[in-house]
Design a protein around this motif. Structure first.
Motif, mmCIF file in Angstrom:
data_model
loop_
_atom_site.group_PDB
_atom_site.id
_atom_site.type_symbol
_atom_site.label_atom_id
_atom_site.label_comp_id
_atom_site.label_asym_id
_atom_site.label_seq_id
_atom_site.Cartn_x
_atom_site.Cartn_y
_atom_site.Cartn_z
ATOM 1 N N PRO A 182 0.764 -1.011 0.357
ATOM 2 C CA PRO A 182 -0.334 0.091 -0.242
ATOM 3 C C PRO A 182 0.719 1.570 -0.056
ATOM 4 C CG PRO A 182 0.030 -0.307 2.010
ATOM 5 C CD PRO A 182 0.775 -2.447 1.609
ATOM 6 N N ARG A 183 1.788 1.371 0.597
ATOM 7 C CA ARG A 183 3.145 2.382 0.974
ATOM 8 C C ARG A 183 3.658 2.544 -0.813
ATOM 9 N NH1 ARG A 183 7.143 0.295 4.618
ATOM 10 N NH2 ARG A 183 6.904 -1.392 2.691
ATOM 11 N N ALA A 184 3.363 2.133 -2.043
ATOM 12 C CA ALA A 184 3.500 2.177 -2.771
ATOM 13 C C ALA A 184 2.669 2.900 -4.658
ATOM 14 C CB ALA A 184 4.766 1.174 -3.221
ATOM 15 N N VAL A 185 1.361 2.442 -3.552
ATOM 16 C CA VAL A 185 0.464 2.429 -4.469
ATOM 17 C C VAL A 185 0.606 4.282 -4.977
ATOM 18 C CG1 VAL A 185 -1.828 2.907 -4.070
ATOM 19 C CG2 VAL A 185 -1.591 1.094 -3.145
ATOM 20 N N ARG A 186 0.016 4.535 -6.088
ATOM 21 C CA ARG A 186 0.272 5.462 -7.155
ATOM 22 C C ARG A 186 -1.681 5.910 -7.157
ATOM 23 N NH1 ARG A 186 4.151 6.043 -11.671
ATOM 24 N NH2 ARG A 186 6.793 6.182 -10.763
ATOM 25 N N HIS A 211 -8.249 6.367 -9.810
ATOM 26 C CA HIS A 211 -7.315 5.738 -10.496
ATOM 27 C C HIS A 211 -6.199 5.108 -9.251
ATOM 28 C CE1 HIS A 211 -10.088 7.741 -13.437
ATOM 29 N NE2 HIS A 211 -9.143 6.990 -14.639
ATOM 30 N N TRP A 212 -6.157 3.789 -9.599
ATOM 31 C CA TRP A 212 -4.877 3.252 -9.080
ATOM 32 C C TRP A 212 -4.013 2.600 -9.931
ATOM 33 C CZ3 TRP A 212 -8.306 0.349 -5.014
ATOM 34 C CH2 TRP A 212 -9.377 1.314 -4.462
ATOM 35 N N ASP A 213 -2.495 3.044 -9.228
ATOM 36 C CA ASP A 213 -1.606 1.786 -9.464
ATOM 37 C C ASP A 213 -1.110 0.832 -8.316
ATOM 38 O OD1 ASP A 213 0.703 0.389 -10.010
ATOM 39 O OD2 ASP A 213 2.066 1.721 -11.290
ATOM 40 N N VAL A 214 -1.763 -0.323 -8.698
ATOM 41 C CA VAL A 214 -1.345 -1.053 -6.738
ATOM 42 C C VAL A 214 -0.849 -2.065 -7.516
ATOM 43 C CG1 VAL A 214 -2.506 -2.033 -5.410
ATOM 44 C CG2 VAL A 214 -4.074 -0.515 -6.293
ATOM 45 N N PRO A 215 1.091 -2.034 -6.844
ATOM 46 C CA PRO A 215 1.940 -2.669 -6.612
ATOM 47 C C PRO A 215 1.342 -4.214 -6.379
ATOM 48 C CG PRO A 215 2.516 -0.880 -5.998
ATOM 49 C CD PRO A 215 1.412 -0.688 -6.235
ATOM 50 N N LEU A 250 -3.625 -1.386 -12.463
ATOM 51 C CA LEU A 250 -4.301 -0.201 -13.014
ATOM 52 C C LEU A 250 -5.859 -0.613 -12.541
ATOM 53 C CD1 LEU A 250 -2.057 0.959 -16.079
ATOM 54 C CD2 LEU A 250 -1.381 1.038 -13.791
ATOM 55 N N ALA A 251 -6.258 -0.037 -11.966
ATOM 56 C CA ALA A 251 -7.533 -0.097 -10.924
ATOM 57 C C ALA A 251 -8.293 1.282 -11.464
ATOM 58 C CB ALA A 251 -7.800 -0.279 -9.842
ATOM 59 N N TYR A 275 -0.509 7.518 -18.584
ATOM 60 C CA TYR A 275 0.124 7.140 -17.499
ATOM 61 C C TYR A 275 1.570 6.051 -18.256
ATOM 62 C CZ TYR A 275 1.405 4.778 -13.246
ATOM 63 O OH TYR A 275 2.700 4.079 -12.291
ATOM 64 N N LEU A 276 0.595 5.614 -19.331
ATOM 65 C CA LEU A 276 1.244 4.694 -19.221
ATOM 66 C C LEU A 276 2.613 4.735 -21.171
ATOM 67 C CD1 LEU A 276 -1.327 1.666 -20.340
ATOM 68 C CD2 LEU A 276 0.209 1.378 -18.992
ATOM 69 N N ASP A 277 2.318 6.366 -20.798
ATOM 70 C CA ASP A 277 2.963 6.592 -22.354
ATOM 71 C C ASP A 277 4.418 7.931 -21.752
ATOM 72 O OD1 ASP A 277 1.754 5.199 -24.346
ATOM 73 O OD2 ASP A 277 0.562 7.339 -24.793
#
Length: 339
Positions: free
Chosen positions: A123-127, A166-170, A181-182, A211-213
């Protein structure tokens, strides 16, 4: 892995938890059974109410564990849905209605996202891009009516892009950091000639391409493999909305579309005037509405080998009735092999 719009959200705070805890709610029972049948290792849920202590999500996870689908790792944050903006965002002259929240909702936390995983989540690395203002998205197209910002320049100055999140969850999977990518985008309807919701939906999908670009300010592209999951509320060919937005995302070079399908959707067939292949539809909306559409997606990294993909939409029998009780949306799943 799977994405599932549960439509479990209720119209008041605490009601979802109460229905889960009661143990006799037919929809909750059907949802748990559907998820247990699919048995994904990573599951993104949409349409689940958020509470500060995670009581509702934990109760749902306990119910899933009792059905034989345990998830030790859970992640959720407050969604934009129901979050007061203090402005008149929908142009109705009021400032405190559900349409004036950052995402449509009757109370803070209504209809959020939740990630359940059998692999560790960091959770600490979530964008979290949920607080990004719509106006700050590169190339954003904000609504205009009669030559003026709709509903006002002041409203546009506080309007966030994300309807829900919009989340990026590692997620740590066998030594690989997998970026989930949720999201859950706004439906491109329920507006007027300014097309506020249609434009917002398009830009919610564009955020992922940027984001992907590596073109999203302050957010370098994810270095590891990705899987995009969620409800885009947009079909590539049918229904309302700007179809080019989902077409561009499906064609992004970092992603692949495994085209999940089902016998149930194929048997349901296409509505009048629909052009898309009905076997790939993921939601059973009535014929007097938009009809069955493909709006729910799991798009793995282009580097992955896809072992299988489908939509849990049985054609008939008890399993079909169970899926219909659970949600109008159907669970979308994809099995992958890490490179």
């Amino acid at each position: 892995m799977a994405s599932y719009n549960t439509e479990l959200s209720r119209r008041g705070p605490g009601l979802m938890l109460a229905d889960i805890a009661a143990g006799d709610d037919a929809q909750v029972a059907a949802l748990a059974a559907v998820i247990a049948r699919a048995d994904p290792d990573i599951l993104l849920l949409q349409g689940v109410d958020y509470d500060h202590d995670g009581a509702a999500l934990n109760a749902l996870a306990d119910r899933l564990a009792a059905q034989g689908a345990p998830y030790a790792h859970r992640f959720a944050r407050p969604p934009n849905s129901g979050q007061p903006s203090g402005a008149d965002l929908d142009g109705d002259g009021q400032r405190h209605g559900p349409g004036d929240a950052q995402g449509f909702g009757h109370f803070p936390g209504q209809g959020g996202l939740a990630l359940l995983s059998r692999y560790p989540v960091d959770p600490r690395a979530v964008r979290d891009f949920s607080s990004l203002l719509w106006a700050d998205l590169p190339g954003a197209t904000l609504p205009v009516l009669d030559g003026r910002p709709f509903p006002s320049a002041g409203a546009q100055s506080v309007q966030r892009l994300s309807n829900t999140a919009h989340w990026d969850v590692p997620v740590q999977v066998a030594g690989t950091v997998l970026h989930i990518l949720a999201f859950h985008a706004t439906p491109p309807v329920f507006d007027g000639p300014e097309d506020r919701n249609g434009l917002r939906n398009r830009d919610e999908l564009r955020l992922w391409s940027l984001y992907l670009d590596g073109a999203l300010p302050g957010a370098p592209a994810p270095a590891g493999p990705v899987v995009l999951m969620g409800d885009a509320n947009l079909d590539p060919a049918d229904g309302a909305g700007r179809h080019g937005a989902i077409a561009a995302l499906l064609a992004h070079p970092r992603l692949q579309d495994p085209l999940p399908g089902s016998d149930g959707a194929r048997q349901a067939g296409a509505g009048d005037g629909q052009r898309g292949e009905p076997a790939h539809d993921t939601v059973d909306w009535p014929e007097d509405g938009p009809g069955n559409l493909r709006v729910d997606y799991v798009l793995p990294d282009a580097a992955f080998r896809v072992l299988g993909a489908g939509v849990h939409w049985p054609a008939d029998g008890p399993a079909a009735e169970e899926a219909a009780r659970a949600s109008r949306h159907r669970l979308v799943w994809v099995d992958i092999a890490l490179p």
